[in-house]
Write an enzyme that holds these catalytic residues in place. Structure first.
Site, PDB file in Angstrom:
ATOM      1  CE  LYS A 173      -3.343  -2.917   0.289  1.00 44.57           C
ATOM      2  NZ  LYS A 173      -2.597  -4.190   0.277  1.00 44.57           N
TER       3      LYS A 173
HETATM    4  C1  LIG Z   1      -9.101  -4.691  -1.302  1.00 44.14           C
HETATM    5  C2  LIG Z   1      -8.299  -5.328  -0.207  1.00 44.14           C
HETATM    6  N1  LIG Z   1      -8.902  -5.684   0.935  1.00 44.14           N
HETATM    7  C3  LIG Z   1      -8.219  -6.247   1.944  1.00 44.14           C
HETATM    8  C4  LIG Z   1      -6.864  -6.476   1.849  1.00 44.14           C
HETATM    9  C5  LIG Z   1      -6.144  -7.136   2.996  1.00 44.14           C
HETATM   10  O1  LIG Z   1      -5.256  -6.251   3.621  1.00 44.14           O
HETATM   11  P1  LIG Z   1      -4.259  -6.772   4.758  1.00 44.14           P
HETATM   12  O2  LIG Z   1      -3.120  -7.429   4.064  1.00 44.14           O
HETATM   13  O3  LIG Z   1      -3.835  -5.530   5.482  1.00 44.14           O
HETATM   14  O4  LIG Z   1      -5.028  -7.690   5.634  1.00 44.14           O
HETATM   15  C6  LIG Z   1      -6.180  -6.121   0.686  1.00 44.14           C
HETATM   16  C7  LIG Z   1      -4.739  -6.376   0.581  1.00 44.14           C
HETATM   17  O5  LIG Z   1      -4.144  -6.345  -0.458  1.00 44.14           O
HETATM   18  C8  LIG Z   1      -6.919  -5.523  -0.374  1.00 44.14           C
HETATM   19  O6  LIG Z   1      -6.321  -5.181  -1.513  1.00 44.14           O
END
Ligand SMILES: Cc1ncc(COP(=O)(O)O)c(C=O)c1O
Length: 362
Positions: A173
């Site tokens: 991110k």
């Molecule tokens: C749209 C979306 N939701 C949720 C997530 C999950 O994030 P995390 O890795 O912080 O749990 C991601 C991770 O790439 C994502 O792109």
């Protein structure tokens, strides 16, 4: 492809947290919550261990449980759908708009049934979804803004208009805390419950007990989780947040340059109602493209260029086998798109090389 923008200031902030002796969730987490919620125009921030855990809490806050359905895009990282299953509920997949990659009021509406308890609307790869029109359907909406820190929607920051939004600080991110996430919400009551749920359901936090001059005996009124962020992570996040505007400006300039250099391709771009932070820059290969998507990825890899397949579609994965879904736009996007390298220090020469490999691939 994205690379985190991390430097000496983040390293110093992490070291200071270690030296302070407060390494678990503490004052820096509280400060990061205030700073992040302020930046995205949300009332309250509740830091978590990831966006996935923030999504799980968000679903619990709107009352999703066993037997319920939640409408989600299949075209998303699989965590969006998985969080629904954590609640014992069923994700029902809605198709997306071809230009934004996001669910719309129209696509969500066709997936709503009597069992629908909530919708998760994703801001795909940073491109804001049209939250207002989806909210107008009358079903509680959770915004999965994992990738969308700093994107804008109808003149304000993404997240400002959301009843509940979930964010990610994974290194893919724009700003990162290693792992980490945040739930933001307009509701003080929901924020309080989320704080309890992320900390084992405890009625008072460890930080509150530490600060108190009288003995406090905590109570556990419901089953909670350990979804906490550490102060070491939050210290890094506070520095990262200061860099967000600069990171977005650079990504938007590089994305505009790709768009000029790749006129024959549909690409990630701003919708009419907002601006993307270009967390990912995708291109869609036209049907008559001289080389297929996977062959093009292989050509780029041979040249040492790290491109990625386009956004995945959960319903095509074995974990979701047996899901019936009519998702033609999702399937075209996931099969015909790829994500090009785009990182803060990328030079124009590096960008030109990516474009020339694409142009010459046969
Ligand atoms: C749209 C979306 N939701 C949720 C997530 C999950 O994030 P995390 O890795 O912080 O749990 C991601 C991770 O790439 C994502 O792109």
């Amino acid at each position: 492809m994205i690379r985190p923008v991390l430097g000496d200031e983040e390293a110093a902030a992490a070291a200071e947290a270690v030296r302070s002796g407060w390494v678990a969730q503490g004052p820096r987490v509280a400060e990061f919550e205030r700073a992040f919620a302020g930046r995205v125009g949300a009332g309250h921030g509740v830091a978590t261990s990831s966006c996935t855990t923030a999504l799980h809490l968000a679903l619990l806050l709107v009352g999703v449980g066993a037997g319920d359905e939640v409408v989600v895009p299949s075209l998303s990282f699989i965590a969006t759908a998985n969080a629904v299953r954590y609640c014992g509920a069923t994700p029902v997949f809605a198709d997306v708009d071809a230009a934004t990659g996001n669910v719309t009021a129209k696509t969500v509406e066709t997936a709503i049934t009597a069992r629908t308890r909530a919708v998760i609307a994703v801001d795909q790869a940073g491109v804001p979804c049209d939250l207002d029109e989806i909210t107008a359907l009358g079903v509680p909406v959770i915004e999965d803004a994992a990738c969308a820190a700093g994107s804008t929607y109808r003149g304000g920051p993404v997240g400002a208009g959301a009843e509940i939004a979930a964010w990610s600080f994974h290194p893919r991110k724009l700003i990162t805390t290693g792992e980490g996430g945040m739930l933001t919400t307009r509701s003080g009551d929901r924020a309080r419950r989320a704080r309890r749920l992320r900390e084992h359901g405890m009625s008072v936090s460890a930080a509150e007990r530490h600060a108190s001059r009288t003995a406090i005996v905590e109570e556990y009124s419901e089953t909670g989780f350990n979804y906490r962020m550490t102060d070491i992570q939050a210290a890094i996040g506070l520095v990262q947040l200061k860099r967000l505007d600069e990171i977005i400006a650079r990504r938007r300039a590089l994305a505009a340059r790709y768009q000029e250099l790749l006129p024959g391709y549909e690409t990630a771009r701003d919708p009419a109602y907002g601006e993307t932070n270009y967390q990912s820059f995708w291109i869609v290969l036209p049907d008559d493209h001289p080389i297929g998507r996977d062959a093009l990825l292989a050509r780029l890899a041979e040249e040492g260029i790290s491109a990625r397949r386009g956004i995945m579609a959960a319903h095509l994965e074995p974990a979701y086998a047996g899901t019936t879904a009519d998702l033609p736009v999702t399937e075209r996007l996931t099969r015909r798109s790829l994500i090009l390298p785009l990182f803060h220090e990328m030079t124009h020469a590096e960008q030109d090389r990516v474009v020339s490999v694409i142009a010459e691939a046969r």
